[in-house]
Design an enzyme around this catalytic site. Structure first.
Site, short mmCIF file in Angstrom:
data_model
loop_
_atom_site.label_atom_id
_atom_site.label_comp_id
_atom_site.label_asym_id
_atom_site.label_seq_id
_atom_site.Cartn_x
_atom_site.Cartn_y
_atom_site.Cartn_z
N TRP A 168 0.82 -1.21 0.00
CA TRP A 168 0.00 0.00 0.00
C TRP A 168 0.86 1.27 0.00
O TRP A 168 0.66 2.16 0.84
CB TRP A 168 -0.95 0.01 1.21
CG TRP A 168 -2.03 -1.02 1.08
CD1 TRP A 168 -2.03 -2.27 1.61
CD2 TRP A 168 -3.25 -0.89 0.34
NE1 TRP A 168 -3.18 -2.93 1.24
CE2 TRP A 168 -3.95 -2.10 0.48
CE3 TRP A 168 -3.83 0.13 -0.42
CZ2 TRP A 168 -5.18 -2.32 -0.12
CZ3 TRP A 168 -5.06 -0.09 -1.01
CH2 TRP A 168 -5.72 -1.29 -0.86
N ILE A 169 1.80 1.34 -0.91
CA ILE A 169 2.72 2.47 -0.91
C ILE A 169 2.34 3.49 -1.99
O ILE A 169 2.39 3.19 -3.19
CB ILE A 169 4.18 1.98 -1.09
CG1 ILE A 169 4.52 0.89 -0.06
CG2 ILE A 169 5.16 3.15 -1.00
CD1 ILE A 169 4.28 1.27 1.40
N ASN A 247 3.92 12.40 11.74
CA ASN A 247 3.24 13.54 12.37
C ASN A 247 3.07 14.70 11.41
O ASN A 247 2.07 15.41 11.45
CB ASN A 247 4.00 13.99 13.60
CG ASN A 247 3.54 13.23 14.83
OD1 ASN A 247 2.40 12.75 14.86
ND2 ASN A 247 4.40 13.10 15.81
N ALA A 249 2.72 14.44 8.19
CA ALA A 249 1.66 14.07 7.24
C ALA A 249 0.29 14.09 7.93
O ALA A 249 -0.70 14.52 7.35
CB ALA A 249 1.96 12.71 6.64
N GLN A 286 -37.18 22.30 7.38
CA GLN A 286 -36.46 22.30 8.65
C GLN A 286 -35.42 21.17 8.75
O GLN A 286 -34.32 21.35 9.23
CB GLN A 286 -37.44 22.20 9.82
CG GLN A 286 -38.18 23.51 10.05
CD GLN A 286 -39.06 23.45 11.28
OE1 GLN A 286 -39.24 22.40 11.89
NE2 GLN A 286 -39.63 24.59 11.64
N GLU A 370 -1.99 6.36 7.73
CA GLU A 370 -1.27 7.24 8.69
C GLU A 370 -1.78 7.00 10.11
O GLU A 370 -1.93 7.94 10.88
CB GLU A 370 -1.46 8.71 8.33
CG GLU A 370 -1.19 9.04 6.88
CD GLU A 370 0.25 9.38 6.61
OE1 GLU A 370 1.01 9.51 7.58
OE2 GLU A 370 0.60 9.48 5.43
N ASP A 374 -8.95 3.71 14.89
CA ASP A 374 -8.83 2.98 16.17
C ASP A 374 -7.48 3.27 16.83
O ASP A 374 -7.41 3.46 18.05
CB ASP A 374 -8.94 1.47 15.94
CG ASP A 374 -10.25 1.09 15.27
OD1 ASP A 374 -11.28 1.66 15.63
OD2 ASP A 374 -10.23 0.22 14.37
C1 LIG Z 1 -4.67 4.46 -0.39
C2 LIG Z 1 -3.64 4.12 0.66
C3 LIG Z 1 -2.37 4.67 0.60
C4 LIG Z 1 -1.39 4.31 1.54
N1 LIG Z 1 -0.11 4.84 1.43
C5 LIG Z 1 0.86 4.39 2.27
C6 LIG Z 1 2.22 4.82 2.09
O1 LIG Z 1 2.53 5.66 1.21
N2 LIG Z 1 3.20 4.29 2.89
C7 LIG Z 1 2.90 3.36 3.87
O2 LIG Z 1 3.83 2.91 4.55
N3 LIG Z 1 1.61 2.94 4.06
C8 LIG Z 1 0.60 3.42 3.29
N4 LIG Z 1 -0.70 2.98 3.46
C9 LIG Z 1 -0.96 1.90 4.44
C10 LIG Z 1 -1.68 2.35 5.69
O3 LIG Z 1 -0.87 3.19 6.47
C11 LIG Z 1 -2.16 1.09 6.43
O4 LIG Z 1 -3.21 0.54 5.65
C12 LIG Z 1 -2.62 1.38 7.85
O5 LIG Z 1 -1.52 1.64 8.70
C13 LIG Z 1 -3.43 0.22 8.47
O6 LIG Z 1 -2.79 -1.00 8.29
P1 LIG Z 1 -3.60 -2.25 7.68
O7 LIG Z 1 -4.31 -1.81 6.45
O8 LIG Z 1 -2.62 -3.35 7.55
O9 LIG Z 1 -4.70 -2.60 8.75
P2 LIG Z 1 -4.52 -3.53 10.05
O10 LIG Z 1 -3.37 -3.05 10.86
O11 LIG Z 1 -4.56 -4.95 9.65
O12 LIG Z 1 -5.86 -3.15 10.82
C14 LIG Z 1 -7.14 -3.67 10.43
C15 LIG Z 1 -8.19 -3.13 11.38
O13 LIG Z 1 -7.89 -3.52 12.72
C16 LIG Z 1 -7.80 -2.39 13.57
N5 LIG Z 1 -6.75 -2.59 14.56
C17 LIG Z 1 -5.44 -2.92 14.35
N6 LIG Z 1 -4.78 -2.99 15.51
C18 LIG Z 1 -5.68 -2.67 16.47
C19 LIG Z 1 -5.61 -2.56 17.90
N7 LIG Z 1 -4.48 -2.74 18.57
N8 LIG Z 1 -6.74 -2.24 18.56
C20 LIG Z 1 -7.90 -2.02 17.91
N9 LIG Z 1 -8.04 -2.09 16.57
C21 LIG Z 1 -6.94 -2.42 15.87
C22 LIG Z 1 -7.47 -1.20 12.65
O14 LIG Z 1 -7.93 0.01 13.19
C23 LIG Z 1 -8.25 -1.60 11.40
O15 LIG Z 1 -9.57 -1.18 11.52
C24 LIG Z 1 -1.71 3.38 2.57
C25 LIG Z 1 -3.02 2.87 2.66
C26 LIG Z 1 -3.97 3.23 1.73
C27 LIG Z 1 -5.36 2.66 1.85
#
Ligand SMILES: Cc1cc2nc3c(=O)[nH]c(=O)nc-3n(C[C@H](O)[C@H](O)[C@H](O)COP(=O)(O)OP(=O)(O)OC[C@H]3O[C@@H](n4cnc5c(N)ncnc54)[C@H](O)[C@@H]3O)c2cc1C
Length: 391
Positions: A168-169, A247, A249, A286, A370, A374
């Site tokens: 997801w970069i 931070n 970003a 309203q 970012e 949650d």
């Molecule tokens: C369009 C897009 C662009 C992106 N660009 C970049 C980028 O340029 N560089 C980069 O490094 N990343 C990038 N990302 C990645 C993004 O930062 C991650 O998707 C994000 O950190 C969440 O990780 P995950 O998707 O693996 O979700 P997961 O970590 O698998 O989480 C899934 C769900 O579980 C919840 N969860 C996880 N841990 C906990 C906890 N301890 N307690 C409660 N709930 C929890 C989360 O809130 C979420 O709802 C991008 C993502 C998108 C969608």
């Protein structure tokens, strides 16, 4: 017929802006109106972007504007930076994301943690958009918990090998360089400045996402890529350094989300004042006024938080927790705003002749990247209770 347009800045915050700030805000607003709005829906439909946006964003100062002039920035204050991000995201979240990544996640770490040579080599090219950067922290198996990252930097005789994946970069498919976070043999997290054209680097664009469609997102695979010692950012110190970049970003997202909300609110206000049902404009009912009044209130609250956040940042007093709270709260506000505004347009709100569904879908990315909603709640939770509920 619309009588007022004071909903955009209900508390008159823009009256506090300097002439210079107003000029920057206007120039970005004009660029978004003239250059982006006429074509953004087509790009979002086609899942494409225009590579020329990069140099045009650079000309507007949107890449690293908040860095000092010696570091190829423009000495922008945090307030100026916030305003710029708000104006870009009024156009599309993808535009603001490009600026956040290039400035906050690529130029900033090079300026802050890079060697003199790395700064000389890359900063001015990144500021002018001649060189495109990406930031690789997330992995397919490690998103919210980057500490678990598996990408490794393995020492050889007088060089290193980089192996692992990043998921997801943003902009990876068009990037010349990447700031890649990896663990070394002592399990310390380091930052590597990766030439994306090197042997062993392969990139695959994600082409089926329904959000941020006018922005490119990709997976990166690194298969024993040769890295020289001079490619490592010498002053980056573990996850703490990566979070400092995030931070910057996140601050931009807090402001950008307000831009997306304003675009939705503007559209709904115009529509409600012009669409008639039961012989009078929707705005005269309203329940429609309730929706609009609550939307404008929520936007005004977010604006007040942002201006204060910028003031604290400009005085060097802002905390990571405050930025985290503003990012989460403003994104939630924008998502609620988009949903409410979409309803005000009825079926028409579902079409791409209006920007609301595009913003609504984009905002789903903001909720997740970012630091997800949650995770930001847990950051605030820990700050206010003293208990860590992450694990
Ligand atoms: C369009 C897009 C662009 C992106 N660009 C970049 C980028 O340029 N560089 C980069 O490094 N990343 C990038 N990302 C990645 C993004 O930062 C991650 O998707 C994000 O950190 C969440 O990780 P995950 O998707 O693996 O979700 P997961 O970590 O698998 O989480 C899934 C769900 O579980 C919840 N969860 C996880 N841990 C906990 C906890 N301890 N307690 C409660 N709930 C929890 C989360 O809130 C979420 O709802 C991008 C993502 C998108 C969608």
């Amino acid at each position: 017929m619309r009588k007022n347009s004071n909903h955009r800045d209900y508390f008159g915050l823009e009256s506090k802006l300097s002439d210079a700030d107003r000029e920057i805000q206007q120039s970005i607003r004009q660029w978004v109106d003239q250059r982006i709005l006429p074509e953004i829906e087509t790009h979002a439909q086609n899942h494409s972007m225009d590579i020329r946006w990069m140099t045009e964003l650079a000309e507007l100062g949107c890449f690293g504007g908040q860095l000092s002039k010696e570091k190829s920035g423009r000495d922008w204050s945090y307030l100026t930076y916030g305003l710029a991000m708000q104006e870009l995201e009024r156009g599309d979240s993808g535009l603001r994301t490009m600026a956040s990544v290039q400035g906050g996640l690529v130029m900033y770490p090079i300026a802050e943690f890079g060697s003199e040579e790395q700064q000389q080599k890359y900063l001015s090219k990144l500021a002018t958009g001649q060189c495109i950067g990406c930031f690789g922290m997330t992995e397919s198996r490690h998103g919210s918990n980057p500490k678990g990252m598996e990408t490794r930097l393995v020492a050889k005789d007088d060089y290193f090998l980089l192996r692992g994946d990043k998921a997801w970069i943003t902009n990876a498919s068009i990037a010349d360089i990447g700031i890649i976070w990896a663990k070394n043999e002592e399990d310390h997290i380091v930052a590597v400045l990766l030439d994306m054209k090197k042997n062993g680097v392969s990139v695959k664009t994600i082409d089926d996402k329904w959000s941020l469609r006018a922005s490119i997102t990709s997976h990166i695979l690194m298969d024993d890529v040769r890295i020289e010692a001079s490619d490592i950012l010498p002053h980056a110190r573990g996850l703490r350094s990566a979070l400092t970049c995030l931070n910057k970003a996140r601050f931009g997202i807090a402001w950008g989300a307000v831009g997306a909300a304003l675009a939705c609110c503007d559209t709904a206000m115009d529509y409600a004042c012009n669409r008639e049902q039961f012989g009078k404009p929707l705005a005269q009912f309203q329940m429609v006024q309730k929706k609009l009044a609550e939307t404008v209130t929520a936007i005004a609250q977010a604006q007040l938080m942002n201006y204060r956040l910028a003031e604290l940042a400009d005085n060097g007093q802002v905390t990571a927790g405050q930025i985290s709270m503003a990012k989460r709260a403003n994104v939630e506000m924008a998502l609620n705003t988009a949903r409410t505004c979409r309803q005000i347009l009825g079926a028409e709100g579902l079409r791409s002749s209006y920007p609301i569904m595009r913003h609504l879908m984009n905002l789903e990315t903001l909720v997740t990247y970012e630091g997800s909603h949650d995770i930001h709640l847990l950051i605030t939770g820990q700050e206010i209770t003293g208990y860590n509920a992450f694990t």
